[in-house]
Design a protein around this motif. Structure first.
Motif, mmCIF file in Angstrom:
data_model
loop_
_atom_site.group_PDB
_atom_site.id
_atom_site.type_symbol
_atom_site.label_atom_id
_atom_site.label_comp_id
_atom_site.label_asym_id
_atom_site.label_seq_id
_atom_site.Cartn_x
_atom_site.Cartn_y
_atom_site.Cartn_z
ATOM 1 N N VAL A 66 0.827 -1.295 0.069
ATOM 2 C CA VAL A 66 -0.013 -0.030 -0.157
ATOM 3 C C VAL A 66 0.822 1.329 -0.042
ATOM 4 C CG1 VAL A 66 -1.785 -1.232 1.320
ATOM 5 C CG2 VAL A 66 -0.169 0.075 2.455
ATOM 6 N N PHE A 67 0.388 2.443 -0.454
ATOM 7 C CA PHE A 67 0.659 3.545 -0.119
ATOM 8 C C PHE A 67 0.425 3.816 1.479
ATOM 9 C CE2 PHE A 67 0.707 3.996 -5.193
ATOM 10 C CZ PHE A 67 2.168 4.062 -5.016
ATOM 11 N N LEU A 68 1.297 4.279 2.166
ATOM 12 C CA LEU A 68 0.979 4.745 3.353
ATOM 13 C C LEU A 68 0.921 6.197 3.652
ATOM 14 C CD1 LEU A 68 0.348 3.594 6.600
ATOM 15 C CD2 LEU A 68 2.780 3.580 6.762
ATOM 16 N N VAL A 69 -0.248 6.664 4.328
ATOM 17 C CA VAL A 69 -0.447 8.206 4.625
ATOM 18 C C VAL A 69 -0.716 8.217 6.009
ATOM 19 C CG1 VAL A 69 -1.357 10.471 4.267
ATOM 20 C CG2 VAL A 69 -0.977 8.798 2.345
ATOM 21 N N ALA A 70 0.063 9.036 6.865
ATOM 22 C CA ALA A 70 -0.319 8.844 8.478
ATOM 23 C C ALA A 70 0.156 10.035 9.198
ATOM 24 C CB ALA A 70 0.480 7.652 9.051
ATOM 25 N N HIS A 71 -0.749 10.316 10.250
ATOM 26 C CA HIS A 71 -0.598 11.661 10.854
ATOM 27 C C HIS A 71 -0.475 11.363 12.267
ATOM 28 C CE1 HIS A 71 -2.657 15.088 13.108
ATOM 29 N NE2 HIS A 71 -1.714 15.678 12.316
ATOM 30 N N GLN A 129 17.292 1.368 10.425
ATOM 31 C CA GLN A 129 17.040 2.439 9.457
ATOM 32 C C GLN A 129 15.615 2.235 8.895
ATOM 33 O OE1 GLN A 129 20.336 2.615 6.807
ATOM 34 N NE2 GLN A 129 21.029 4.697 7.660
ATOM 35 N N VAL A 130 14.795 2.939 8.686
ATOM 36 C CA VAL A 130 13.581 2.816 7.870
ATOM 37 C C VAL A 130 14.076 3.216 6.326
ATOM 38 C CG1 VAL A 130 11.228 3.727 7.375
ATOM 39 C CG2 VAL A 130 11.968 3.431 9.618
ATOM 40 N N LYS A 131 13.610 2.329 5.505
ATOM 41 C CA LYS A 131 14.359 2.337 4.235
ATOM 42 C C LYS A 131 13.156 2.283 3.011
ATOM 43 C CE LYS A 131 18.736 0.382 5.352
ATOM 44 N NZ LYS A 131 19.761 -0.812 4.973
ATOM 45 N N VAL A 132 12.054 2.601 3.554
ATOM 46 C CA VAL A 132 10.904 2.821 2.347
ATOM 47 C C VAL A 132 11.036 4.394 1.910
ATOM 48 C CG1 VAL A 132 9.363 1.234 3.369
ATOM 49 C CG2 VAL A 132 9.126 3.644 4.024
ATOM 50 N N PRO A 133 10.633 4.905 0.803
ATOM 51 C CA PRO A 133 10.636 6.121 0.319
ATOM 52 C C PRO A 133 9.841 6.867 1.183
ATOM 53 C CG PRO A 133 10.571 4.807 -1.637
ATOM 54 C CD PRO A 133 10.346 3.801 -0.432
ATOM 55 N N VAL A 134 10.043 8.266 1.575
ATOM 56 C CA VAL A 134 9.379 9.035 2.693
ATOM 57 C C VAL A 134 9.190 10.543 2.258
ATOM 58 C CG1 VAL A 134 9.206 9.812 4.934
ATOM 59 C CG2 VAL A 134 9.721 7.407 4.450
ATOM 60 N N LYS A 135 8.163 10.890 2.414
ATOM 61 C CA LYS A 135 7.847 12.443 2.398
ATOM 62 C C LYS A 135 7.261 12.745 3.567
ATOM 63 C CE LYS A 135 5.744 16.041 -0.652
ATOM 64 N NZ LYS A 135 5.177 16.102 -2.169
ATOM 65 N N VAL A 154 11.153 17.196 2.899
ATOM 66 C CA VAL A 154 10.376 17.660 3.920
ATOM 67 C C VAL A 154 9.724 19.071 3.764
ATOM 68 C CG1 VAL A 154 10.917 18.770 6.317
ATOM 69 C CG2 VAL A 154 12.104 16.701 5.592
ATOM 70 N N ILE A 155 8.399 19.021 3.906
ATOM 71 C CA ILE A 155 7.685 20.272 3.794
ATOM 72 C C ILE A 155 7.222 20.882 4.907
ATOM 73 C CG2 ILE A 155 5.615 20.910 2.636
ATOM 74 C CD1 ILE A 155 7.363 19.923 0.476
ATOM 75 N N VAL A 156 7.550 22.170 5.114
ATOM 76 C CA VAL A 156 7.007 22.873 6.344
ATOM 77 C C VAL A 156 6.033 23.717 6.054
ATOM 78 C CG1 VAL A 156 7.776 24.048 8.472
ATOM 79 C CG2 VAL A 156 9.061 22.348 7.509
ATOM 80 N N GLN A 157 4.953 23.972 6.222
ATOM 81 C CA GLN A 157 3.866 24.570 5.828
ATOM 82 C C GLN A 157 3.522 25.667 6.717
ATOM 83 O OE1 GLN A 157 0.904 21.157 6.256
ATOM 84 N NE2 GLN A 157 0.467 21.411 4.150
ATOM 85 N N ASP A 180 -3.666 21.232 -0.048
ATOM 86 C CA ASP A 180 -2.459 21.373 0.022
ATOM 87 C C ASP A 180 -1.565 20.027 0.416
ATOM 88 O OD1 ASP A 180 0.145 22.580 -0.533
ATOM 89 O OD2 ASP A 180 0.387 22.863 1.460
ATOM 90 N N VAL A 181 -2.040 19.451 1.409
ATOM 91 C CA VAL A 181 -1.741 18.077 1.919
ATOM 92 C C VAL A 181 -2.018 17.019 0.740
ATOM 93 C CG1 VAL A 181 -2.157 16.117 3.420
ATOM 94 C CG2 VAL A 181 -1.699 18.822 4.507
ATOM 95 N N SER A 182 -3.429 16.961 0.251
ATOM 96 C CA SER A 182 -3.946 16.369 -0.708
ATOM 97 C C SER A 182 -2.868 16.181 -2.041
ATOM 98 C CB SER A 182 -5.283 16.369 -1.171
ATOM 99 O OG SER A 182 -5.999 16.283 0.064
ATOM 100 N N ASN A 183 -2.453 17.510 -2.590
ATOM 101 C CA ASN A 183 -1.530 17.560 -3.625
ATOM 102 C C ASN A 183 -0.306 17.049 -3.445
ATOM 103 O OD1 ASN A 183 -3.723 18.915 -5.238
ATOM 104 N ND2 ASN A 183 -2.981 20.959 -4.465
ATOM 105 N N HIS A 184 0.202 17.338 -2.059
ATOM 106 C CA HIS A 184 1.540 16.908 -1.667
ATOM 107 C C HIS A 184 1.453 15.301 -1.666
ATOM 108 C CE1 HIS A 184 3.854 20.179 -1.188
ATOM 109 N NE2 HIS A 184 3.333 20.789 -0.225
ATOM 110 N N ILE A 185 0.525 14.557 -1.163
ATOM 111 C CA ILE A 185 0.475 13.029 -1.138
ATOM 112 C C ILE A 185 0.427 12.842 -2.584
ATOM 113 C CG2 ILE A 185 -1.208 11.281 -0.669
ATOM 114 C CD1 ILE A 185 -2.139 13.060 1.600
#
Length: 316
Positions: free
Chosen positions: A95-100, A247-253, A287-290, A304-309
């Motif tokens: 899956v693509f993972l998105v979490a907060h 280390q965490v080796k998956v691609p991350v934004k 890394v995005i700092v809003q 903005d978050v949806s577009n970044h995802i």
């Protein structure tokens, strides 16, 4: 919203409520405290319209998902176990993972334990935090900020629930969701339910209807399920000793707001900006700092978050 499909599934010995919409590659959304699947309402509609299968469960202890009575049933192994079973049930390898928030912490555990199940990870608010083998995390927080730091105050079973009960569920949730004070959350000694300013208007991103939906669920479940995640922080530290230095080796934004109480406390800003975060997560791509955005950025800055995802996962 009426086009979002709801179902109850059996995972890892519990019944889990799942909200979903769309067809295509699966995007798994994990909420935090004090939230529900509903925190992702904007992203579910957006990503499903762009060719993805958006899936947002109520995590164990929340909303319409079962809440085991035992405090120790909320360890990182239990919750990641729920998610691996859910991914299996979706019939996909990854899956693509998105979490907060707390979902982000669970997301890091999922990426660490089962990187084979995560294609890429968009993490909101809470960066990876490496395990310090010399000190338990709650003990470190207490030494840094004192006994009234919110995570320290959440540790004793029943105490935080009693303090929160001094006001209506709706008032408590309004306070928690709309707080914009940067820095470490230090609670008033007289109790978390004290001195709530209930006359403050709701921000544009949180409607009365939204607030009432959250309140309707927490009035039924109470806050214990969510608070039990905090009460397992030290247990998780013990359980994850084998992953010290991993280390965490998956691609991350990574996306956060500059007013986020996590970003502005616990040395997080320095950790993110010093290169230490990138060292622990070598495939951290961005890394995005809003600016002017607080903790609940998936709701406050939803578009903005949806577009970044989308921009990130669309690369894979």
């Amino acid at each position: 919203m009426e086009y979002i499909v709801h179902r109850t599934v059996e995972v890892n010995g519990i019944k889990m409520h799942v909200a979903e919409k769309g067809e295509g590659p699966a995007v798994l959304f994990l909420h935090g405290f004090p939230e529900l699947w509903y925190t992702w309402r904007h992203q579910i509609l957006d990503l499903s319209s762009r060719g993805y299968h958006a899936v947002a469960p109520d995590l164990r202890g929340y909303g319409d998902t079962e809440a085991p009575a035992s405090m120790s049933s909320y360890s990182c192994f239990d919750i990641v176990g729920d998610l691996v079973a859910l991914i299996d049930l979706l019939g996909v390898d990854q899956v693509f993972l998105v979490a907060h928030d707390w979902g982000a912490i669970i997301g890091w555990y999922l990426c660490m334990f089962r990187p084979d199940r995560v294609k890429a990870y968009v993490c909101l608010s809470v960066p990876f935090w490496p395990r310090n083998p010399k000190v338990k995390p709650v003990d470190a927080m207490r030494a840094l900020y004192g006994d009234d730091y919110y995570i320290c105050r959440f540790q004793e079973a029943g105490k935080a629930e009693g303090e929160l009960a001094k006001n209506s569920t709706e008032e408590v949730l309004k306070k928690l969701l709309t707080n914009r004070t940067p820095g470490p959350p230090i609670l008033q000694k007289e109790g978390m339910g004290s001195n709530l300013n209930t006359s403050m208007p709701l921000p544009s991103w949180l409607s009365l209807q939204d607030l009432k939906y959250y309140a309707s669920k927490f009035e039924k479940t109470g806050f214990t399920g969510g608070l039990n995640y905090y009460r397992n922080i030290n247990l998780n530290w013990e359980l994850t000793a084998p992953w010290t230095g991993a280390q965490v080796k998956v691609p991350v934004k990574f996306i956060t707001g500059d007013l986020d109480s996590v970003y502005t406390s616990l040395g997080m800003k320095n950790y993110i900006e010093s290169g230490a975060f990138k060292k622990d997560v070598p495939n951290l791509e961005e890394v995005i700092v809003q600016e002017g955005v607080a903790h609940f950025n998936n709701q406050e800055a939803a578009e903005d978050v949806s577009n970044h995802i989308y921009d990130f996962i669309n690369k894979f």
